[in-house]
Design a protein around this motif. Sequence first.
Motif, PDB file in Angstrom:
ATOM      1  N   SER A 381       6.960   4.997  -2.010  1.00 10.62           N
ATOM      2  CA  SER A 381       5.569   4.127  -1.910  1.00 10.62           C
ATOM      3  C   SER A 381       5.911   2.780  -2.932  1.00 10.62           C
ATOM      4  CB  SER A 381       4.522   4.777  -2.597  1.00 10.62           C
ATOM      5  OG  SER A 381       3.388   3.951  -2.809  1.00 10.62           O
ATOM      6  N   GLN A 421       1.994  10.807   1.553  1.00 13.19           N
ATOM      7  CA  GLN A 421       2.948   9.837   1.485  1.00 13.19           C
ATOM      8  C   GLN A 421       2.725   8.700   2.767  1.00 13.19           C
ATOM      9  OE1 GLN A 421       5.847  10.153   4.297  1.00 13.19           O
ATOM     10  NE2 GLN A 421       6.347   8.279   3.509  1.00 13.19           N
ATOM     11  N   LEU A 424       0.529   6.140   1.585  1.00  7.91           N
ATOM     12  CA  LEU A 424       1.074   5.051   0.423  1.00  7.91           C
ATOM     13  C   LEU A 424       2.475   4.602   0.933  1.00  7.91           C
ATOM     14  CD1 LEU A 424       0.131   6.951  -2.499  1.00  7.91           C
ATOM     15  CD2 LEU A 424      -1.012   4.879  -1.877  1.00  7.91           C
ATOM     16  N   GLY A 425       2.969   4.945   2.261  1.00  8.94           N
ATOM     17  CA  GLY A 425       4.296   4.741   2.431  1.00  8.94           C
ATOM     18  C   GLY A 425       4.313   2.947   3.010  1.00  8.94           C
TER      19      GLY A 425
END
Length: 486
Positions: A381, A421, A424-425
């Motif tokens: 991230s 993930q 926020l990836g």
Amino acid sequence: MEKVCLEIENIEISFLDRVVLNIPRLAVHQFDRIGIVGKNGAGKSTLLKLMNGQIKPERGSIERYVEFAYFDQLASPNEIEIDYEFLGKLSIPQNEIQTFSGGEQTRLKLAQIFSNYHEGLLIDEPTTHLDEAGTQFFIDEMTYYYGALVLVSHDRYVLDTLVTKIWEIEDGNVTEYTGNYSEYVAQKELRQKQQQEQHDKYVKEKARLLKAAEEKMKKAEKITKANGHISKKETKAKANKMFMTKSKDTSQKAVQRAAKAIEQRVEQLKAVDAPKEEQKMRFHQSSALRLHNKFPLMADQLTLKVGNKYLLKDTSFQFPLGKTIAIKGNNGSGKSTLLRHIFLKGEGIIVSPKAVMGIYEQMDYLFLIDESVLEYMKERSDYDEGKIRAVLHTMNFTGSDLYKNVRGLSGGEAIRLVLCQLFLGKYNVLLLDEPTNFLDVFCIEALERFLKAYEGTVLLVSHDRRFVERVSDCIYTIENQKLVEK
């Protein structure tokens, strides 16, 4: 008066140093419709197994006055005789059980439960893997069921339609609410509002008393200073001045006593904590990830088949930028296959050159490297650690959970981590295939907040009717080998 079908008294169940369930008394009556809710790991399935006699309590008693049937979400179907009417209604194939999909196994287990009448039913997550038709069949059967129903479910539509009581499990305690899931939520919100009002009242009264005590102490200090000024001239003072000094000493002590009395009142005030406030989520995309194509995902005369079976024929679509698009359809209609085909940029799919896609597939996760939950997220991230921790906390990763090895996570924990993930990836297009499976209601609601705050484009497959209603901007359905916007 309705008879008691099951009664629990003075039960305590612990795991290591944690109390899982602490129940002074619970009862199930003849025509009860009870929905059990709580976070993953709160003890919902444990309570059902306790009621079914599979778990023996450390202390207390359980009395069952009628026969209960138990539906276990994880157990394999048994080889028992089934009413052929249900085999047809639930479209159960005549194959070996070992070849059944998750949805087919769930349908078979439901057929087994419904084939014989039981005065009580204990049912754990019956709609996992079921499409809308299967879920509706379950609702229809339960609507006309003549007996006591205790149901664990993360499907809010099912809970709203079927139950008239909610048992909420939190910190080992079970609290009973009257009404369906929506009514339970309204009661919780009312309690939070009342708690906020009581907290505000407590803070205001405490501030008022502390201010009054401070003013009294200042007054006492002035009297002390005045006495000190007089005391310097005591040798020349007259008798009447001596009397005045004594009066001021008495006045000073009275003011100090009044101040202390006010301070005691502050200590006696019953403290009321403010209710927990939900964190507002925002996901700001970096400029490098911003898309300008109005339709980042398109198809032109797409034909999709598996083996000799056609799923889609000559289908075209344009999925709009920044929207959440839901795809619905019966089990086996091709929803998951379509998502994977888009992700792989297969034949007939047109993807914007700047699109960066992340995908969540049903139970398709595998952690290969030993790293902590927090390390896993920070590595994948661009957000700062504070934002990462906030998002993990929202999805129920708190305290020592952040330092767990990702390879040792349970299935539910792994799903939650993969979803965090993805949000926020470094993606601007997300493809989510049944992301709510095995998530508790609270995590589903957190996922809804994520989706509403997310700036990218989301393509979503889900059978959870309430979830789709709340998050989708547009809905497509696969029917008759076409993708049709509803």
